[in-house]
Design a protein around this motif. Structure first.
Motif, mmCIF file in Angstrom:
data_model
loop_
_atom_site.group_PDB
_atom_site.id
_atom_site.type_symbol
_atom_site.label_atom_id
_atom_site.label_comp_id
_atom_site.label_asym_id
_atom_site.label_seq_id
_atom_site.Cartn_x
_atom_site.Cartn_y
_atom_site.Cartn_z
ATOM 1 N N GLY A 93 0.867 -1.189 0.000
ATOM 2 C CA GLY A 93 0.000 0.000 0.000
ATOM 3 C C GLY A 93 0.894 1.227 0.000
ATOM 4 N N PHE A 94 0.682 2.111 -0.974
ATOM 5 C CA PHE A 94 1.535 3.302 -1.059
ATOM 6 C C PHE A 94 0.660 4.549 -1.085
ATOM 7 C CE2 PHE A 94 5.120 5.871 -2.754
ATOM 8 C CZ PHE A 94 6.121 5.408 -1.913
ATOM 9 N N GLY A 95 -0.390 4.543 -0.237
ATOM 10 C CA GLY A 95 -1.265 5.703 -0.135
ATOM 11 C C GLY A 95 -0.828 6.572 1.027
ATOM 12 N N VAL A 122 -1.042 6.224 4.275
ATOM 13 C CA VAL A 122 -0.323 5.556 5.365
ATOM 14 C C VAL A 122 0.985 4.926 4.876
ATOM 15 C CG1 VAL A 122 -0.475 3.793 7.164
ATOM 16 C CG2 VAL A 122 -2.522 5.104 6.539
ATOM 17 N N GLY A 123 0.891 4.120 3.816
ATOM 18 C CA GLY A 123 2.053 3.364 3.349
ATOM 19 C C GLY A 123 3.196 4.242 2.861
ATOM 20 N N SER A 124 2.875 5.290 2.092
ATOM 21 C CA SER A 124 3.961 6.101 1.527
ATOM 22 C C SER A 124 4.705 6.844 2.637
ATOM 23 C CB SER A 124 3.434 7.075 0.473
ATOM 24 O OG SER A 124 2.602 8.030 1.066
ATOM 25 N N VAL A 127 7.826 -1.970 -2.392
ATOM 26 C CA VAL A 127 6.562 -1.294 -2.066
ATOM 27 C C VAL A 127 5.537 -1.790 -3.091
ATOM 28 C CG1 VAL A 127 7.657 0.790 -1.115
ATOM 29 C CG2 VAL A 127 7.021 0.753 -3.519
ATOM 30 N N SER A 128 4.252 -1.663 -2.728
ATOM 31 C CA SER A 128 3.233 -2.111 -3.685
ATOM 32 C C SER A 128 2.011 -1.218 -3.579
ATOM 33 C CB SER A 128 2.830 -3.554 -3.387
ATOM 34 O OG SER A 128 1.999 -3.599 -2.253
ATOM 35 N N ASP A 129 1.137 -1.334 -4.584
ATOM 36 C CA ASP A 129 -0.155 -0.664 -4.507
ATOM 37 C C ASP A 129 -1.195 -1.529 -5.195
ATOM 38 O OD1 ASP A 129 0.221 -0.246 -7.214
ATOM 39 O OD2 ASP A 129 0.089 1.939 -7.117
ATOM 40 N N LEU A 131 1.904 -3.628 6.461
ATOM 41 C CA LEU A 131 0.666 -3.793 5.684
ATOM 42 C C LEU A 131 -0.112 -2.493 5.780
ATOM 43 C CD1 LEU A 131 -0.221 -7.362 7.000
ATOM 44 C CD2 LEU A 131 0.682 -6.797 4.733
ATOM 45 N N ALA A 132 -0.235 -1.778 4.661
ATOM 46 C CA ALA A 132 -0.892 -0.467 4.710
ATOM 47 C C ALA A 132 -1.863 -0.304 3.539
ATOM 48 C CB ALA A 132 0.159 0.642 4.714
ATOM 49 N N ALA A 133 -2.598 -1.387 3.233
ATOM 50 C CA ALA A 133 -3.562 -1.296 2.123
ATOM 51 C C ALA A 133 -4.974 -1.548 2.657
ATOM 52 C CB ALA A 133 -3.187 -2.271 1.022
ATOM 53 N N ALA A 154 -2.643 -0.799 8.082
ATOM 54 C CA ALA A 154 -4.065 -0.891 7.715
ATOM 55 C C ALA A 154 -4.837 -1.486 8.892
ATOM 56 C CB ALA A 154 -4.212 -1.782 6.494
ATOM 57 N N ASN A 155 -6.154 -1.351 8.834
ATOM 58 C CA ASN A 155 -6.993 -1.990 9.840
ATOM 59 C C ASN A 155 -7.315 -3.410 9.391
ATOM 60 O OD1 ASN A 155 -7.335 0.160 11.736
ATOM 61 N ND2 ASN A 155 -8.585 1.202 10.208
ATOM 62 N N ALA A 156 -7.141 -4.347 10.293
ATOM 63 C CA ALA A 156 -7.483 -5.767 10.072
ATOM 64 C C ALA A 156 -6.909 -6.361 8.776
ATOM 65 C CB ALA A 156 -9.003 -5.943 10.102
ATOM 66 N N GLY A 158 -1.866 6.880 15.284
ATOM 67 C CA GLY A 158 -1.374 8.261 15.116
ATOM 68 C C GLY A 158 -2.429 9.162 14.494
ATOM 69 N N GLY A 159 -3.213 8.594 13.566
ATOM 70 C CA GLY A 159 -4.236 9.388 12.878
ATOM 71 C C GLY A 159 -5.285 9.897 13.846
ATOM 72 N N VAL A 160 -5.784 9.011 14.695
ATOM 73 C CA VAL A 160 -6.851 9.455 15.601
ATOM 74 C C VAL A 160 -6.281 10.341 16.718
ATOM 75 C CG1 VAL A 160 -6.991 7.452 17.180
ATOM 76 C CG2 VAL A 160 -9.014 8.811 16.693
HETATM 77 P P1 NAD Z 1 -5.227 5.286 0.660
HETATM 78 O O1 NAD Z 1 -6.473 5.183 -0.129
HETATM 79 O O2 NAD Z 1 -4.499 6.578 0.738
HETATM 80 O O3 NAD Z 1 -4.145 4.200 0.140
HETATM 81 C C1 NAD Z 1 -4.441 2.852 -0.031
HETATM 82 C C2 NAD Z 1 -3.267 2.214 -0.799
HETATM 83 O O4 NAD Z 1 -3.490 0.813 -0.889
HETATM 84 C C3 NAD Z 1 -3.103 2.718 -2.216
HETATM 85 O O5 NAD Z 1 -1.731 2.786 -2.528
HETATM 86 C C4 NAD Z 1 -3.762 1.628 -3.061
HETATM 87 O O6 NAD Z 1 -3.288 1.575 -4.394
HETATM 88 C C5 NAD Z 1 -3.350 0.421 -2.257
HETATM 89 N N1 NAD Z 1 -4.158 -0.761 -2.512
HETATM 90 C C6 NAD Z 1 -5.496 -0.852 -2.711
HETATM 91 N N2 NAD Z 1 -5.854 -2.123 -2.923
HETATM 92 C C7 NAD Z 1 -4.708 -2.855 -2.846
HETATM 93 C C8 NAD Z 1 -4.401 -4.227 -2.966
HETATM 94 N N3 NAD Z 1 -5.364 -5.123 -3.207
HETATM 95 N N4 NAD Z 1 -3.108 -4.622 -2.820
HETATM 96 C C9 NAD Z 1 -2.124 -3.721 -2.562
HETATM 97 N N5 NAD Z 1 -2.368 -2.407 -2.426
HETATM 98 C C10 NAD Z 1 -3.631 -1.990 -2.567
HETATM 99 O O7 NAD Z 1 -5.605 4.755 2.113
HETATM 100 P P2 NAD Z 1 -4.865 5.043 3.484
HETATM 101 O O8 NAD Z 1 -5.474 6.235 4.111
HETATM 102 O O9 NAD Z 1 -3.402 4.978 3.274
HETATM 103 O O10 NAD Z 1 -5.351 3.797 4.354
HETATM 104 C C11 NAD Z 1 -4.740 2.511 4.239
HETATM 105 C C12 NAD Z 1 -5.191 1.664 5.419
HETATM 106 O O11 NAD Z 1 -4.834 2.321 6.631
HETATM 107 C C13 NAD Z 1 -6.691 1.385 5.547
HETATM 108 O O12 NAD Z 1 -6.880 0.113 6.095
HETATM 109 C C14 NAD Z 1 -7.167 2.421 6.543
HETATM 110 O O13 NAD Z 1 -8.333 2.017 7.230
HETATM 111 C C15 NAD Z 1 -5.983 2.431 7.473
HETATM 112 N N6 NAD Z 1 -5.891 3.636 8.287
HETATM 113 C C16 NAD Z 1 -5.780 4.853 7.701
HETATM 114 C C17 NAD Z 1 -5.672 5.974 8.508
HETATM 115 C C18 NAD Z 1 -5.469 7.337 7.929
HETATM 116 O O14 NAD Z 1 -5.243 8.273 8.708
HETATM 117 N N7 NAD Z 1 -5.494 7.502 6.615
HETATM 118 C C19 NAD Z 1 -5.710 5.854 9.911
HETATM 119 C C20 NAD Z 1 -5.811 4.581 10.465
HETATM 120 C C21 NAD Z 1 -5.901 3.479 9.634
#
Ligand code: NAD
Length: 459
Positions: free
Chosen positions: A249-251, A253-255, A274-276, A335-337, A359-361, A387-389
């Motif tokens: 996951g490179f969104g 959280v991951g990035s 890294v992956s997405d 794990l951040a997807a 990521a959650n769960a 950290g987010g909350v």
């Molecule tokens: P985001 O939408 O910014 O990024 C999600 C990333 O996952 C993207 O890079 C996407 O391409 C990738 N992805 C999607 N499907 C995929 C797959 N099947 N395999 C690999 N990669 C895949 O989301 P985010 O905000 O980074 O959230 C990611 C996780 O973190 C979620 O589970 C979210 O609930 C959790 N989370 C986020 C926050 C926050 O503050 N954003 C806080 C707590 C938990």
């Protein structure tokens, strides 16, 4: 998705009922009844709100889009949790995520309850104007149950500060004259957001890992050496090694977690993969994470998927299939997807010795039990991604006071709070045969149970 959170709460209550030092006033039949009450309160949401948003699309078509707001428990404060825009959102998944928020806030002493929202759409399929209407309608349909002292949403998968700004603006127009800055968190800075909020989750995810392997492991080296268990051995072995890291996951959280790992000079890290949603990128010498962060910022959030794109950005990497990241020969997997990424199909091929849940769960119950039994340290979502909350809470506070902190103050407060939680959890984990997740849940359930008991809610 099964409600994993409920299963772990159940297990935690089973441990606690036998611990006479916990709520010692409750004895005999009264104790049994109180624990049964606790299970029913903690395993069910207070409210599941569901609507079908009527949206007139830009193309002239009218569609009905299913949307949820689940309010799990508010004994600690107003409901709090993100809103997810994703095509696979399901009601039981939102309920599970809302319960996880209740427990996460209890664990980290954040004075909020647990909530979560979901809208069943693929945001990539909609125009910006259509998404704006979806956000406005979401607030209109749920306006009675939202608000700075009732339920405060934040971004999640598929939403970000743009959506929070739109939603806050709609809330403000529906409730003129009322305070509104605390109605949504994760807003842009100019609209009352907090400095550091965007990076807070990813930085916190990395910090949870770094604190364990660097700060805690060094401070407690001799103490850990005396502990005769696999988790302590892994921690001591890895702390001085050159580490190969992978981030799924490179969104948001991951990035940020990948960049924190890349920039960290406390550990000898190499982010090799890294992956997405499309690909895995691999380089055994370590990937150029800043270049990848720059690339995704101009490519609608996606990593490069072709040799041509990699070449143009001067990034050296091998392109692998999306799922391959999970089973690479690495030391640490972040794990951040999405949910259920590690499951019965791939759990026996995992090489990582530490898995960090951004990521959650992201790990199924079955895989979690299997990997923990093998001695793999799983740093769970409830601990790692708070950290987010925590910074959402700081944003809410700043909005109430209309006094804003510097970025340095925000991260200082975030890391101090997270460190307090680690210091109450990590020693217990290495002393106790229970996995880290169970330790965290027991801690959170103890807090919620004590409050519910003292408030007379268990009779
Ligand atoms: P985001 O939408 O910014 O990024 C999600 C990333 O996952 C993207 O890079 C996407 O391409 C990738 N992805 C999607 N499907 C995929 C797959 N099947 N395999 C690999 N990669 C895949 O989301 P985010 O905000 O980074 O959230 C990611 C996780 O973190 C979620 O589970 C979210 O609930 C959790 N989370 C986020 C926050 C926050 O503050 N954003 C806080 C707590 C938990």
């Amino acid at each position: 998705m099964v409600n994993q959170t409920v299963d772990i709460v159940k297990d935690s209550l089973k441990v606690l009922i036998d611990d006479g030092s916990f709520l010692p006033d409750l004895v005999g039949e009264g104790r049994n009844k109180a624990f049964t009450s606790l299970l029913s309160i903690l395993s069910t949401p207070n409210h599941v709100n569901k609507s079908y948003l009527r949206i007139a699309l830009e193309n002239g078509q009218v569609v009905r889009i299913p949307a949820f707001r689940v309010q799990h428990n508010n004994v600690l404060g107003p409901y709090k949790g993100g809103i997810r825009f994703h095509e696979t959102v399901k009601e039981d998944e939102v309920v599970n995520l809302a319960s996880l928020m209740t427990l996460k806030n209890a664990l980290h002493e954040v004075p909020f309850g647990g909530g979560k929202g979901g809208v069943i759409i693929d945001p990539r399929e909609y125009s910006e104007k259509d998404l704006y209407v979806v956000c406005k309608k979401y607030v209109q349909y749920f306006s009675d149950i939202l608000g700075p002292d009732k339920d405060i949403p934040a971004p999640d998968v598929g939403t970000g500060e743009r959506e929070m700004d739109w939603m806050m603006a709609e809330y403000k127009s529906i409730r003129p004259g009322e305070s509104y800055l605390g109605s949504f968190t994760g807003k842009s800075i100019i609209n009352g957001g907090s400095l550091g909020r965007r990076e807070a989750t990813g930085k916190g995810v990395y910090f949870t890992f770094r604190y364990l392997l660097h700060d805690f492991a060094r401070a407690k080296e001799n103490w850990l050496a005396e502990r005769d268990n696999k988790f302590a051995k892994t921690t001591l072995t890895l702390k001085d090694q050159s580490l190969k890291l992978a981030v799924q996951g490179f969104g948001n959280v991951g990035s940020v977690a990948a960049l924190s790992a890349f920039q960290c000079n406390h550990l000898n890290n190499k982010v090799v993969a890294v992956s997405d949603r499309n690909v895995t990128l691999y380089n055994s010498d370590g990937l150029d994470i800043p270049a990848l962060v720059k690339f995704v910022s101009t490519n609608k959030g996606d990593l490069p998927t072709s040799e041509e794109q990699l070449g143009n950005a001067a990034i050296k990497a091998k392109i692998l299939g999306r799922e391959e990241i999970i089973t690479l020969d690495i030391d640490v997997l972040f794990l951040a997807a999405l949910e259920n990424q590690v499951n019965k199909d791939n759990m026996s091929d995992i090489h990582a010795k530490i898995i960090v849940e951004g990521a959650n769960a992201p790990i199924t119950t079955e895989a979690d039990a299997y990997l923990s039994k093998k001695g793999i340290i799983i740093i769970p979502d409830i601990l790692a991604n708070a950290g987010g909350v925590i910074v959402s809470y700081l944003e809410w506070l700043q909005g109430r006071e209309t006094q804003f902190y510097t970025e340095e103050e925000v991260f200082d407060k975030q890391f101090t709070k997270m460190k307090e939680t680690f210091d109450s959890i990590y020693p217990q984990f290495f002393d106790d045969p229970l996995p880290l997740r169970q330790n965290c849940y027991i801690h959170a359930v103890m807090k919620l149970s004590t409050i519910l008991y003292r408030q007379g809610k268990l009779y």
